[in-house]
Design a protein around this motif. Sequence first.
Motif, short mmCIF file in Angstrom:
data_model
loop_
_atom_site.label_atom_id
_atom_site.label_comp_id
_atom_site.label_asym_id
_atom_site.label_seq_id
_atom_site.Cartn_x
_atom_site.Cartn_y
_atom_site.Cartn_z
N SER A 103 14.56 0.91 -10.24
CA SER A 103 13.32 1.39 -10.85
C SER A 103 12.89 2.75 -10.32
CB SER A 103 12.20 0.38 -10.61
OG SER A 103 12.50 -0.86 -11.21
N TYR A 104 13.23 3.06 -9.06
CA TYR A 104 12.64 4.25 -8.44
C TYR A 104 13.65 5.28 -7.94
CZ TYR A 104 8.25 1.76 -8.64
OH TYR A 104 7.14 1.11 -9.11
N TYR A 105 14.83 4.86 -7.56
CA TYR A 105 15.78 5.80 -6.96
C TYR A 105 16.84 6.28 -7.96
CZ TYR A 105 19.40 7.56 -3.76
OH TYR A 105 20.34 8.33 -3.13
N PHE A 106 17.34 5.36 -8.76
CA PHE A 106 18.50 5.66 -9.57
C PHE A 106 18.24 6.31 -10.94
CE2 PHE A 106 21.34 3.43 -6.71
CZ PHE A 106 22.54 4.12 -6.92
N PRO A 107 17.08 6.10 -11.58
CA PRO A 107 16.91 6.67 -12.93
C PRO A 107 17.28 8.15 -13.06
CG PRO A 107 15.15 5.14 -12.51
CD PRO A 107 15.92 5.26 -11.22
N PRO A 108 16.79 9.05 -12.19
CA PRO A 108 17.18 10.46 -12.36
C PRO A 108 18.66 10.70 -12.11
CG PRO A 108 15.93 10.17 -10.33
CD PRO A 108 15.82 8.89 -11.09
N ILE A 109 19.27 9.92 -11.22
CA ILE A 109 20.70 10.06 -10.96
C ILE A 109 21.50 9.62 -12.18
CG2 ILE A 109 22.62 9.26 -9.52
CD1 ILE A 109 20.68 8.90 -7.24
N LEU A 191 1.45 -13.23 2.01
CA LEU A 191 2.44 -12.24 1.61
C LEU A 191 2.79 -12.33 0.12
CD1 LEU A 191 4.93 -12.56 4.62
CD2 LEU A 191 2.94 -11.06 4.40
N VAL A 192 3.15 -11.17 -0.42
CA VAL A 192 3.70 -11.06 -1.78
C VAL A 192 5.15 -10.63 -1.62
CG1 VAL A 192 3.39 -10.09 -4.08
CG2 VAL A 192 1.44 -10.19 -2.49
N MET A 193 6.09 -11.50 -2.02
CA MET A 193 7.50 -11.27 -1.71
C MET A 193 8.39 -11.32 -2.95
SD MET A 193 8.25 -10.82 1.57
CE MET A 193 6.88 -9.64 1.64
N PHE A 194 9.50 -10.59 -2.86
CA PHE A 194 10.57 -10.78 -3.83
C PHE A 194 11.16 -12.18 -3.64
CE2 PHE A 194 10.25 -6.47 -4.83
CZ PHE A 194 11.19 -6.10 -5.78
N LEU A 223 8.88 -8.42 -9.94
CA LEU A 223 8.26 -7.35 -10.73
C LEU A 223 7.44 -6.45 -9.81
CD1 LEU A 223 7.08 -9.47 -13.80
CD2 LEU A 223 9.14 -8.05 -13.62
N ILE A 224 7.91 -5.25 -9.58
CA ILE A 224 7.24 -4.36 -8.64
C ILE A 224 5.82 -4.00 -9.09
CG2 ILE A 224 7.35 -2.08 -7.54
CD1 ILE A 224 10.37 -2.34 -7.55
N PRO A 225 5.57 -3.69 -10.37
CA PRO A 225 4.18 -3.43 -10.78
C PRO A 225 3.26 -4.59 -10.49
CG PRO A 225 5.71 -2.68 -12.48
CD PRO A 225 6.52 -3.45 -11.49
N LEU A 226 3.75 -5.83 -10.64
CA LEU A 226 2.92 -6.99 -10.35
C LEU A 226 2.66 -7.11 -8.85
CD1 LEU A 226 1.45 -9.53 -11.21
CD2 LEU A 226 3.63 -10.76 -11.20
N ILE A 227 3.66 -6.84 -8.04
CA ILE A 227 3.48 -6.84 -6.59
C ILE A 227 2.39 -5.85 -6.21
CG2 ILE A 227 4.54 -6.24 -4.37
CD1 ILE A 227 7.16 -7.35 -5.41
N LYS A 228 2.46 -4.65 -6.75
CA LYS A 228 1.47 -3.62 -6.44
C LYS A 228 0.07 -4.06 -6.88
CE LYS A 228 4.43 0.50 -6.68
NZ LYS A 228 4.65 1.79 -7.37
N PHE A 235 -5.11 -9.67 -2.81
CA PHE A 235 -4.65 -11.05 -2.78
C PHE A 235 -3.41 -11.24 -1.90
CE2 PHE A 235 -7.00 -11.08 -6.86
CZ PHE A 235 -7.93 -12.07 -6.53
N GLY A 236 -2.99 -10.20 -1.21
CA GLY A 236 -1.83 -10.33 -0.34
C GLY A 236 -1.36 -8.96 0.12
N VAL A 237 -0.43 -8.98 1.07
CA VAL A 237 0.20 -7.74 1.54
C VAL A 237 1.70 -7.91 1.36
CG1 VAL A 237 -1.64 -7.44 3.24
CG2 VAL A 237 0.53 -8.44 3.95
N SER A 238 2.42 -6.78 1.45
CA SER A 238 3.86 -6.85 1.29
C SER A 238 4.50 -5.74 2.10
CB SER A 238 4.25 -6.74 -0.19
OG SER A 238 5.63 -7.03 -0.37
#
Length: 295
Positions: A103-109, A191-194, A223-228, A235-238
């Motif tokens: 989602s964050y590192y590979f799209p431009p590559i 905690l909010v975890m994968f 889902l990263i947007p949901l974690i954020k 409601f939690g930290v991660s």
Amino acid sequence: MDIKPLRYFIAIAKTASFTKAAEQLNVAQPAVSMAIKKLETDLGLTLIHRADRNIVLTDEGKKLLFHAQKIIQATDEALLEMSELKGLSQGEVRVGIPGMMGSYYFPPILMAFRHKYPTISLKVIEGGTWQLQKMLERGELDLSVIVADTLPASLETQALIREEMLVTVATDHPFCELDKITAERFFKEELVMFKEGYFHRRIVDKLAQKCQMTPNIGFETNLIPLIKSIIQQGFGVSTLLAMVVEQDDQLITRSFDPPIWLDLDIAWRKGSYLSKANQAFLDFVCEHGQNYGKV
């Protein structure tokens, strides 16, 4: 031995169904049934147990499956290499990428690679690093991003990126007043975890074991947007990679005490043939990854 029945046999083993295998192979089901019957006759063995519509491999079938997968993989690699000796300009790259990096590192590559090599097809598989590593070892992927400290002897790797795992909290969380967060403090929070199998979760689980603490996991999601969102609402930290947290996320990050660094490599099967397309992708990622990753 004709290897076509081996392809049929592998498809049946994966789908546990003659019908589904035939659909996957785009052939008539009777052709699949006849090929397997002939294979069993030629070998003098029963490979598949058929009872109450259930398809189960016999012990002999399980042993053949192991060899069949290796034979088909070696055959496909040989055919690919021979084709490329004739100067094929097209190709396919099957690469496994963990969700956070996808989602964050590979799209431009990936976009830059497609721009440079428009005739090469990219097939990106998202998943946990452990799942992707197993798919790579089975020959279902050509390349995959894996965690460096889990490298098995069957794979070769090239260093890709080193990123810090950061404690991530809402802007009004008490952690904002601290410079660094100890593991003990972190594990006292909800905690909010994968989900299990992702490097994000495996790092936290290993840290908890080291501290002899039990994580209090209130939410599990990939889902990263949901974690954020969950973190933003208190409601939690991660803990997230530094690349994931953007300036407008309304989130605060702090280093662990001591810091936790994650080394990620791009891997391929040792001794296997890397097609020109895969070699081009590998070279491109290793050469341009750091520049394109910093967006």
